[in-house]
Design a protein around this motif. Structure first.
Motif, mmCIF file in Angstrom:
data_model
loop_
_atom_site.group_PDB
_atom_site.id
_atom_site.type_symbol
_atom_site.label_atom_id
_atom_site.label_comp_id
_atom_site.label_asym_id
_atom_site.label_seq_id
_atom_site.Cartn_x
_atom_site.Cartn_y
_atom_site.Cartn_z
ATOM 1 N N MET A 20 0.782 -1.164 0.033
ATOM 2 C CA MET A 20 -0.082 -0.106 -0.022
ATOM 3 C C MET A 20 0.837 1.264 0.028
ATOM 4 N N THR A 21 0.387 2.201 -0.839
ATOM 5 C CA THR A 21 1.241 3.375 -0.807
ATOM 6 C C THR A 21 0.365 4.573 -0.815
ATOM 7 N N LEU A 35 -0.613 8.482 -1.020
ATOM 8 C CA LEU A 35 -0.214 9.381 -1.923
ATOM 9 C C LEU A 35 -0.177 10.938 -1.111
ATOM 10 N N ASP A 39 -3.569 2.509 -4.304
ATOM 11 C CA ASP A 39 -2.798 3.606 -3.743
ATOM 12 C C ASP A 39 -3.894 4.388 -2.707
ATOM 13 N N ASP A 60 -4.850 7.501 0.382
ATOM 14 C CA ASP A 60 -4.776 8.571 1.142
ATOM 15 C C ASP A 60 -5.611 9.047 1.857
ATOM 16 N N ALA A 72 -8.951 5.538 -1.778
ATOM 17 C CA ALA A 72 -8.305 4.810 -2.383
ATOM 18 C C ALA A 72 -8.484 4.559 -3.983
ATOM 19 N N ARG A 109 -7.034 1.745 -7.424
ATOM 20 C CA ARG A 109 -6.058 0.765 -7.834
ATOM 21 C C ARG A 109 -5.037 1.648 -8.382
ATOM 22 N N LYS A 110 -3.845 0.750 -7.941
ATOM 23 C CA LYS A 110 -2.621 1.567 -8.660
ATOM 24 C C LYS A 110 -2.494 1.612 -10.110
ATOM 25 N N VAL A 135 -4.292 4.865 -11.289
ATOM 26 C CA VAL A 135 -3.206 6.020 -11.124
ATOM 27 C C VAL A 135 -2.170 6.181 -12.021
ATOM 28 N N GLU A 136 -1.384 4.824 -12.041
ATOM 29 C CA GLU A 136 -0.276 4.849 -12.934
ATOM 30 C C GLU A 136 -0.354 5.063 -14.305
#
Length: 364
Positions: free
Chosen positions: A1-2, A4, A127, A129, A149, A151-152, A155-156
């Protein structure tokens, strides 16, 4: 989990708002002018069909990057730090309560430990925050926290498209929050600057209708549902025997074919008014809606808000005052900016404006 860190916090002082939609890329730069703002740079670049999916997913970032690059070049700005927005349809947000006395680091640790209770995806794929909203309603011992939240991969895809275009992503926001942020520059056109009123901002995109409700100028409610201007585009294409690209040009033009004005538009006006009524019913049924927060003004935003006579048609059907968003009507423009075009595009630029305003966030 990252986490942001770019979603909530301080920002660079020069920032481009870049709104990547399924029908166009909108680029906007705002600057301080006294106590207000001015438009420093702006451009709208059409998006090729299917380059961005209806739900906002980007299957080919390089294809989208070409459009972003052209939009930034057309805007004529040297700023390369940007704020992007994730489509609300791709985002999960939850309001949760945590102990009021927690420090930021402790709150982050607890959110990491409990996030799987609130997020339906594996945390390694997400991702995440959060921001503290204040005291929890009716509970002085708890803080209300907004958890966001996505999905990565989603976002990517947006970040990669911007980076391929030569930009540096400093902020990743959410379209609904950007729309709420832009309400600051709508106050001039609201009765009593919005004080004592409940305003519904209806953002009509290509495939999604978003409603943001402001009560006394403060975000009170938001809702999204599937309905958009592409339905009208498809009908125009069918009736006129043209391509969707040609139908899009016809849709917002001044000289509409008789078949469109006599058959297609009235049906669309009816459908759109019904969709707004549906969104309003969800708002009134929401347990958090105050009894006195009755919607008395509707502002139309989004690219499809430029459909001829749309505001008048909805006013007639809903018996409420309806007007297109005019976020820039009192703003000075830089000499390189095509002022009349920016004013005409105003309803479509609200999300980009909310993103551009992130440059002026106050430090935490």
């Amino acid at each position: 989990m990252t986490l942001l860190p770019s979603l909530f916090g301080t920002r660079p002082r020069a920032l481009l708002g870049v709104d990547i939609g399924s029908s166009a890329v909108k680029v906007l730069q705002l600057g301080r002018r006294g106590r207000g703002y001015g438009v420093e740079a702006c451009a709208v670049e059409p998006m090729p069909a299917n380059a961005v999916a209806d739900d906002g997913q980007i299957p080919d970032p390089e294809r989208v990057a070409d459009v972003v690059r052209r939009a930034v070049a057309r805007a004529g700005t040297g700023v390369r730090d940007v704020a992007l927005a994730m489509p609300t349809t791709l985002v999960i947000d939850k309001r949760i309560n945590l102990a009021a006395g927690l420090r930021e680091a402790d709150m982050e640790e607890q959110i990491r430990a409990e996030a799987d209770q609130h997020i339906s995806f594996p945390l390694a794929e997400v991702d995440l925050d959060f921001t503290r909203l204040g005291r929890a309603p009716g509970d002085d011992t708890s803080a209300e926290v907004l958890l966001v939240a996505c999905r990565k991969e989603h976002v990517e895809a947006r970040v990669v498209a911007a980076e391929i275009a030569g930009l540096h992503v400093r902020v990743v926001d959410v379209e609904t929050y950007a729309l709420a942020g832009a309400s600051e520059i709508l106050r001039d056109q609201l009765p009593d600057f919005g004080v004592g009123h409940t305003v519904a901002v209806i953002d009509l995109g290509a495939a999604t209708l978003s409603m943001l409700v402001l009560h006394n100028g403060v975000w009170a409610y938001s809702h999204d549902q599937t309905f958009g201007g592409q339905q009208l585009t498809g009908e125009i294409a069918r009736v006129c025997g043209v391509t969707p690209e040609e139908a899009e040009k016809i849709k917002c033009g001044e000289a509409l074919p008789e078949a469109v004005t006599a058959e297609v538009l009235p049906r669309f006006y009816d459908d759109f008014a019904q969709q707004i009524q549906r969104a309003m019913q969800y708002y009134y049924a929401n347990p958090g809606t105050a009894r006195d927060a009755v919607i008395d003004v509707i502002i139309l935003a989004g690219g499809s808000a430029r459909i001829p006579h749309l505001a008048e048609a909805v006013t007639e059907r809903l018996k409420l005052p309806v007007q297109p968003a005019e976020p820039f009507r009192s703003m000075p423009m830089a000499t390189r900016v095509r002022g009349k075009q920016v004013q005409a595009d105003g309803p479509a630029l609200l999300v980009a404006a909310g993103l551009a305003l992130r440059a002026f966030d106050e430090p935490d």
